[in-house]
Design a protein around this motif. Structure first.
Motif, PDB file in Angstrom:
ATOM      1  N   LYS A 243      61.455  18.411 104.152  1.00 43.18           N
ATOM      2  CA  LYS A 243      60.880  17.216 103.534  1.00 43.18           C
ATOM      3  C   LYS A 243      61.323  15.982 104.309  1.00 43.18           C
ATOM      4  O   LYS A 243      62.507  15.815 104.597  1.00 43.18           O
ATOM      5  CB  LYS A 243      61.328  17.126 102.066  1.00 43.18           C
ATOM      6  N   ARG A 244      60.381  15.079 104.553  1.00 45.49           N
ATOM      7  CA  ARG A 244      60.665  13.929 105.429  1.00 45.49           C
ATOM      8  C   ARG A 244      60.328  12.602 104.759  1.00 45.49           C
ATOM      9  O   ARG A 244      60.027  11.617 105.423  1.00 45.49           O
ATOM     10  CB  ARG A 244      59.892  14.086 106.735  1.00 45.49           C
ATOM     11  N   GLY A 245      60.381  12.562 103.442  1.00 46.72           N
ATOM     12  CA  GLY A 245      60.156  11.313 102.740  1.00 46.72           C
ATOM     13  C   GLY A 245      58.755  10.784 102.960  1.00 46.72           C
ATOM     14  O   GLY A 245      57.766  11.498 102.787  1.00 46.72           O
ATOM     15  N   ASP A 281      61.524  17.541  93.449  1.00 48.41           N
ATOM     16  CA  ASP A 281      61.159  18.617  92.524  1.00 48.41           C
ATOM     17  C   ASP A 281      59.646  18.699  92.368  1.00 48.41           C
ATOM     18  O   ASP A 281      59.071  19.791  92.259  1.00 48.41           O
ATOM     19  CB  ASP A 281      61.823  18.379  91.166  1.00 48.41           C
ATOM     20  N   ALA A 282      58.989  17.542  92.353  1.00 48.45           N
ATOM     21  CA  ALA A 282      57.521  17.526  92.299  1.00 48.45           C
ATOM     22  C   ALA A 282      56.937  18.103  93.581  1.00 48.45           C
ATOM     23  O   ALA A 282      55.935  18.827  93.549  1.00 48.45           O
ATOM     24  CB  ALA A 282      57.029  16.097  92.090  1.00 48.45           C
ATOM     25  N   PHE A 283      57.553  17.761  94.715  1.00 48.33           N
ATOM     26  CA  PHE A 283      57.131  18.326  95.989  1.00 48.33           C
ATOM     27  C   PHE A 283      57.171  19.854  95.917  1.00 48.33           C
ATOM     28  O   PHE A 283      56.213  20.545  96.303  1.00 48.33           O
ATOM     29  CB  PHE A 283      58.054  17.817  97.105  1.00 48.33           C
ATOM     30  N   MET A 284      58.266  20.398  95.425  1.00 50.44           N
ATOM     31  CA  MET A 284      58.410  21.849  95.330  1.00 50.44           C
ATOM     32  C   MET A 284      57.330  22.440  94.429  1.00 50.44           C
ATOM     33  O   MET A 284      56.722  23.469  94.755  1.00 50.44           O
ATOM     34  CB  MET A 284      59.795  22.205  94.799  1.00 50.44           C
ATOM     35  N   ALA A 285      57.074  21.797  93.292  1.00 48.18           N
ATOM     36  CA  ALA A 285      56.038  22.287  92.373  1.00 48.18           C
ATOM     37  C   ALA A 285      54.679  22.325  93.056  1.00 48.18           C
ATOM     38  O   ALA A 285      53.931  23.305  92.942  1.00 48.18           O
ATOM     39  CB  ALA A 285      55.994  21.418  91.123  1.00 48.18           C
ATOM     40  N   GLY A 286      54.343  21.256  93.771  1.00 49.84           N
ATOM     41  CA  GLY A 286      53.066  21.204  94.458  1.00 49.84           C
ATOM     42  C   GLY A 286      52.956  22.245  95.559  1.00 49.84           C
ATOM     43  O   GLY A 286      51.912  22.889  95.735  1.00 49.84           O
ATOM     44  N   ALA A 306      51.440  15.037  98.004  1.00 45.83           N
ATOM     45  CA  ALA A 306      50.762  14.245  96.977  1.00 45.83           C
ATOM     46  C   ALA A 306      51.579  14.214  95.688  1.00 45.83           C
ATOM     47  O   ALA A 306      51.729  13.151  95.062  1.00 45.83           O
ATOM     48  CB  ALA A 306      49.372  14.817  96.714  1.00 45.83           C
ATOM     49  N   CYS A 307      52.103  15.358  95.274  1.00 38.85           N
ATOM     50  CA  CYS A 307      52.913  15.388  94.046  1.00 38.85           C
ATOM     51  C   CYS A 307      54.150  14.513  94.201  1.00 38.85           C
ATOM     52  O   CYS A 307      54.533  13.777  93.279  1.00 38.85           O
ATOM     53  CB  CYS A 307      53.310  16.823  93.718  1.00 38.85           C
ATOM     54  N   GLY A 308      54.791  14.583  95.374  1.00 36.19           N
ATOM     55  CA  GLY A 308      55.947  13.731  95.604  1.00 36.19           C
ATOM     56  C   GLY A 308      55.597  12.261  95.569  1.00 36.19           C
ATOM     57  O   GLY A 308      56.335  11.439  95.012  1.00 36.19           O
ATOM     58  N   ALA A 309      54.447  11.900  96.164  1.00 37.37           N
ATOM     59  CA  ALA A 309      54.024  10.498  96.169  1.00 37.37           C
ATOM     60  C   ALA A 309      53.745   9.992  94.757  1.00 37.37           C
ATOM     61  O   ALA A 309      54.075   8.847  94.421  1.00 37.37           O
ATOM     62  CB  ALA A 309      52.770  10.346  97.044  1.00 37.37           C
ATOM     63  N   ILE A 310      53.136  10.822  93.932  1.00 33.00           N
ATOM     64  CA  ILE A 310      52.850  10.406  92.557  1.00 33.00           C
ATOM     65  C   ILE A 310      54.138  10.162  91.796  1.00 33.00           C
ATOM     66  O   ILE A 310      54.309   9.132  91.130  1.00 33.00           O
ATOM     67  CB  ILE A 310      51.992  11.477  91.854  1.00 33.00           C
ATOM     68  N   VAL A 311      55.090  11.083  91.905  1.00 31.23           N
ATOM     69  CA  VAL A 311      56.322  10.974  91.112  1.00 31.23           C
ATOM     70  C   VAL A 311      57.226   9.869  91.631  1.00 31.23           C
ATOM     71  O   VAL A 311      57.910   9.201  90.846  1.00 31.23           O
ATOM     72  CB  VAL A 311      57.046  12.335  91.076  1.00 31.23           C
ATOM     73  N   VAL A 312      57.223   9.620  92.942  1.00 33.77           N
ATOM     74  CA  VAL A 312      58.085   8.578  93.487  1.00 33.77           C
ATOM     75  C   VAL A 312      57.669   7.190  93.001  1.00 33.77           C
ATOM     76  O   VAL A 312      58.420   6.218  93.117  1.00 33.77           O
ATOM     77  CB  VAL A 312      58.088   8.645  95.034  1.00 33.77           C
ATOM     78  N   HIS A 315      58.662   6.197  86.616  1.00 31.42           N
ATOM     79  CA  HIS A 315      59.951   6.295  85.946  1.00 31.42           C
ATOM     80  C   HIS A 315      60.142   7.711  85.435  1.00 31.42           C
ATOM     81  O   HIS A 315      59.243   8.297  84.845  1.00 31.42           O
ATOM     82  CB  HIS A 315      59.985   5.319  84.763  1.00 31.42           C
ATOM     83  N   GLY A 316      61.324   8.270  85.681  1.00 32.75           N
ATOM     84  CA  GLY A 316      61.603   9.608  85.173  1.00 32.75           C
ATOM     85  C   GLY A 316      61.266  10.688  86.176  1.00 32.75           C
ATOM     86  O   GLY A 316      60.619  10.452  87.199  1.00 32.75           O
ATOM     87  N   CYS A 317      61.737  11.899  85.869  1.00 28.80           N
ATOM     88  CA  CYS A 317      61.489  13.053  86.734  1.00 28.80           C
ATOM     89  C   CYS A 317      60.451  13.965  86.085  1.00 28.80           C
ATOM     90  O   CYS A 317      59.279  13.905  86.427  1.00 28.80           O
ATOM     91  CB  CYS A 317      62.793  13.806  86.994  1.00 28.80           C
ATOM     92  N   SER A 318      60.855  14.787  85.120  1.00 27.14           N
ATOM     93  CA  SER A 318      59.910  15.745  84.523  1.00 27.14           C
ATOM     94  C   SER A 318      58.695  15.073  83.890  1.00 27.14           C
ATOM     95  O   SER A 318      57.570  15.570  84.049  1.00 27.14           O
ATOM     96  CB  SER A 318      60.625  16.638  83.506  1.00 27.14           C
ATOM     97  N   PRO A 319      58.835  13.934  83.168  1.00 23.61           N
ATOM     98  CA  PRO A 319      57.633  13.357  82.558  1.00 23.61           C
ATOM     99  C   PRO A 319      56.659  12.780  83.578  1.00 23.61           C
ATOM    100  O   PRO A 319      55.480  12.575  83.277  1.00 23.61           O
ATOM    101  CB  PRO A 319      58.176  12.264  81.644  1.00 23.61           C
ATOM    102  N   ALA A 320      57.122  12.532  84.791  1.00 20.98           N
ATOM    103  CA  ALA A 320      56.266  11.940  85.821  1.00 20.98           C
ATOM    104  C   ALA A 320      55.440  12.978  86.567  1.00 20.98           C
ATOM    105  O   ALA A 320      54.518  12.619  87.311  1.00 20.98           O
ATOM    106  CB  ALA A 320      57.122  11.157  86.818  1.00 20.98           C
ATOM    107  N   MET A 321      55.743  14.265  86.376  1.00 18.80           N
ATOM    108  CA  MET A 321      55.055  15.318  87.125  1.00 18.80           C
ATOM    109  C   MET A 321      53.549  15.292  86.839  1.00 18.80           C
ATOM    110  O   MET A 321      53.131  15.216  85.681  1.00 18.80           O
ATOM    111  CB  MET A 321      55.616  16.685  86.750  1.00 18.80           C
ATOM    112  N   PRO A 322      52.721  15.388  87.889  1.00 17.04           N
ATOM    113  CA  PRO A 322      51.272  15.350  87.662  1.00 17.04           C
ATOM    114  C   PRO A 322      50.739  16.684  87.155  1.00 17.04           C
ATOM    115  O   PRO A 322      51.306  17.746  87.404  1.00 17.04           O
ATOM    116  CB  PRO A 322      50.710  15.044  89.050  1.00 17.04           C
ATOM    117  N   THR A 323      49.620  16.632  86.461  1.00 11.87           N
ATOM    118  CA  THR A 323      48.874  17.827  86.087  1.00 11.87           C
ATOM    119  C   THR A 323      47.924  18.185  87.223  1.00 11.87           C
ATOM    120  O   THR A 323      47.685  17.395  88.146  1.00 11.87           O
ATOM    121  CB  THR A 323      48.078  17.589  84.806  1.00 11.87           C
TER     122      THR A 323
END
Length: 645
Positions: A243-245, A281-286, A306-312, A315-323
């Motif tokens: 992962k490279r930010g 964690d969102a990156f991993m999920a995606g 994309a998942c990492g960009a959305i969550v970054v 606010h928050g970790c788990s509630p920020a995860m995209p569907t």
């Protein structure tokens, strides 16, 4: 254990409660309040992957305490299998305090001394459960102690024996290895040969390894990223993902080239960094959503980025995860603002697609009346203090009819109905609570003039109900003043994470035809309103409901639906109006009050009937309307089938 349901992924390890500072731009010392979420890297990933459509489970321990119960309940709400979540009566659930100070500083304080999840042992790993999964996910933190190391290793061995995959999230937190002071939780890298040696023990078992550059450094034993990747490759043939930010990621299925840019990459996304915590964690999920469904590697990387960009951006970790729906909208919906959290359409989709529960039907006993009960007390000579006791009886009446069915509910106020609201918290029913000052036109709010401050005192399970005496043809000044209040309320409800029900009564402001309610709804949508529910006047004209449904679906197809109010109509008149409304799928039921309780309340306040008789009578009257509504729906569905046959 009985044969386990097939899962895509079991995540193993940290599970805690995240307490996120709600103020940003300052020190953790200066935070005044904290939002409560479930957290811990594998827990976040299990939630994120579930939202993306994978069947996920979690293997961990939680305390047999309030926070442990919260974690289990929230996992169930998120669709995560909890058969591997072991309650530990001897230890407390772990906590993490987190803050957002600036784009580069995110203070993080772990409360993990002798916590439940670090007590996971090999005997907690159920072979049948692990064998049911296509992959297991382990992380570096749970390799730091002998017991959790053994549990992680056992899960890997069982997965491999059953033909499953092993995913390793390096997840390096030096503080959790005792390498920094406890106030340096955000520190991402401290070189340590002992940590490197411990982490490398699992490499021969891995099929996929994911980490940041700093995490690759600790796993490979070098601060040169390419050299570290090559050291990892010597010990494992796994797919390596670095992962490279803001630059996205680079994936290496084979030999390691001379540059990270020569790996497989996916499309990156430029967004403002608001909060880096949880983005990995969102990156991993995606990535897993693609990898476990055998998508092309570049697409896996794109989804992960994309998942990492959305969550970054949130606010928050788990509630920020995209569907999954949200991710597709992000990828294919055109230009997005750099400050992604200001994308109203995407934020609404996130809210609407992560709400808990489905309501194919909702029948509610509305007991939120205040002025009407005061009038009853004046008429009967009863003390107003008795109102609270009657409202508590109503909760028992609803439970008698509902029998635990979450498609039932109650509407209760905080002025006279607080004891009833407290009682209702023990039941699985929908709970609505009014915010408006009774009879106000223009709309005013009860209690604090600052509606957000008021809502902060309400439990998350309370749906905010607001009655507006609103007609689309009201004088412009009156109409616009009421609209500003409704928009203020919606903003407050979203920020405090409460669902919103808007009740519109137009008939007190002018003539009502079959398009009046639809015009009111359209205007409010055009101004930006997106309530979760509408509560509308009964109407016996089928055209009225066709117009209402068209207005809602045009602007917000994710709306939960409409419930009918009673307007004190006699039961037979109300039942007659059900026939037209039931033809519209958007109408889910009713929230009726005085039609049901008025006579019963008056008799009880006069002392003519006791508590048991009042409960019996309320339950009987409520049941009559429930059955009438169900019958109307059945007849409407039968008619629709005949018309399409």
């Amino acid at each position: 254990m009985a044969k386990a349901e097939r899962l895509d992924l079991i995540a193993i390890g940290r599970s805690c409660v995240d307490l996120y500072g709600e103020q940003t731009g300052g020190r953790l010392e200066d935070m005044l309040s904290f939002a409560k979420y479930i957290g811990g890297s594998p827990t976040n990933t299990a939630v994120g992957a579930s939202r993306l459509g994978l069947r996920t489970g979690l293997l961990t321990r939680v305390g047999e305490d309030h926070f442990g119960r919260f974690i289990r309940e929230q996992l169930v709400r998120e669709g995560v299998d909890t058969r591997g979540v072991v309650p530990d009566p001897e230890r407390l659930t772990a906590l993490a305090f987190l803050g957002i100070r600036d784009p580069d500083t995110f203070p993080l304080l772990f409360y993990r001394e002798n916590c439940a999840d670090m007590a996971l042992v090999a005997d907690d790993v159920d072979p049948a459960l692990v064998a049911s999964a296509r992959a297991v996910l382990i992380n570096g933190t749970h390799l730091s102690q002998p017991g959790v190391f053994a549990a992680s290793l056992r899960a890997c061995e069982l997965a491999r024996a059953a033909g499953g995959k092993v995913v390793f999230d390096i997840d390096y937190r030096p503080v959790l290895w005792g390498l920094t002071g406890k106030d340096a939780g955000e520190n991402r890298f401290v070189a340590d040969a002992g940590v490197t040696a411990r982490l490398q023990q699992v490499l021969p078992l891995c099929d996929l390894i994911v980490g940041t550059e700093e995490e690759v450094h600790i796993l490979g034993g070098s601060t040169d990223t390419i050299a570290a990747l090559r050291a990892i490759r010597e010990r494992s043939p796994a797919l390596l993902v670095c992962k490279r930010g803001a630059q996205g990621c680079s994936a290496f299925p084979g030999e390691i080239p001379d540059s990270l840019d020569e790996g497989v990459v996916g499309r990156g996304f430029a967004v403002e960094v608001f909060n880096v915590l949880g983005a990995g964690d969102a990156f991993m999920a995606g990535f897993l959503r693609g990898w476990l469904r055998e998508a092309p590697l570049a697409q896996c990387c794109e989804w992960a980025n994309a998942c990492g960009a959305i969550v970054v951006s949130r606010h928050g970790c788990s509630p920020a995860m995209p569907t999954w729906e949200e991710l597709q909208a992000f990828l294919h919906g055109g230009e997005r603002p750099y400050r992604l959290r200001e994308d109203r359409a995407l934020e609404h989709l996130h809210w609407a697609s992560t709400r808990v529960g489905a309501y194919p039907s909702l029948t509610v006993l509305a007991m939120d009346h205040r002025s009407q009960f005061e009038a009853l007390c004046e008429r009967t000579g009863a003390a107003p203090e008795r109102i609270a006791a009657f409202k508590s009886l109503a909760v028992r009446a609803v439970d008698r009819v509902a029998g635990g069915d979450p498609g039932f509910g109650v509407l209760l106020d905080g002025r006279f109905g607080m004891r009833a609201l407290e009682t209702a918290a023990a039941y699985p029913y929908w709970i609505g609570r009014p915010i408006e000052l009774p009879g106000s036109r223009p709309l005013e709010f009860e209690s604090s003039p600052d509606v957000a401050t008021e809502l902060l005192t309400w439990p998350a399970s309370h749906v905010v109900k607001c009655l507006a005496l609103y007609h689309p043809d009201d004088p412009p000044e009156l109409r616009e003043r009421q609209e500003r209040q409704l928009l203020r309320l919606q903003d407050a409800a979203r920020k405090t994470r409460h669902e919103l029900l808007v009740e519109i009564i137009a008939s007190r402001g002018g003539a009502v035809d079959e398009d009046t309610a639809a015009r009111a709804i359209r205007r409010l949508y055009q101004l930006g309103m997106r309530p979760d529910w509408w509560k509308l006047e009964p109407d016996g004209r089928a055209a009225t409901w066709r117009n209402i449904e068209a207005a809602i679906l045009e602007h917000d197809p994710h709306c939960r639906g409409v419930v009918l109010l009673g307007m004190s109509a006699p039961p037979d008149e109300l039942v007659a109006s059900f026939a037209a409304a039931a033809q519209s799928p958007i109408v889910k039921g009713f929230a009726v009050g005085r039609t049901i309780f008025a006579d019963t309340a008056e008799q009880w306040l006069r002392g003519a009937i006791d508590d048991d008789a009042a409960i019996d009578d309320l339950a009987r009257r409520f049941s009559v309307l429930v059955e009438a509504w169900r019958d109307a729906k059945r007849r409407a569905q039968t008619q629709a089938i005949r018309e399409t046959a």
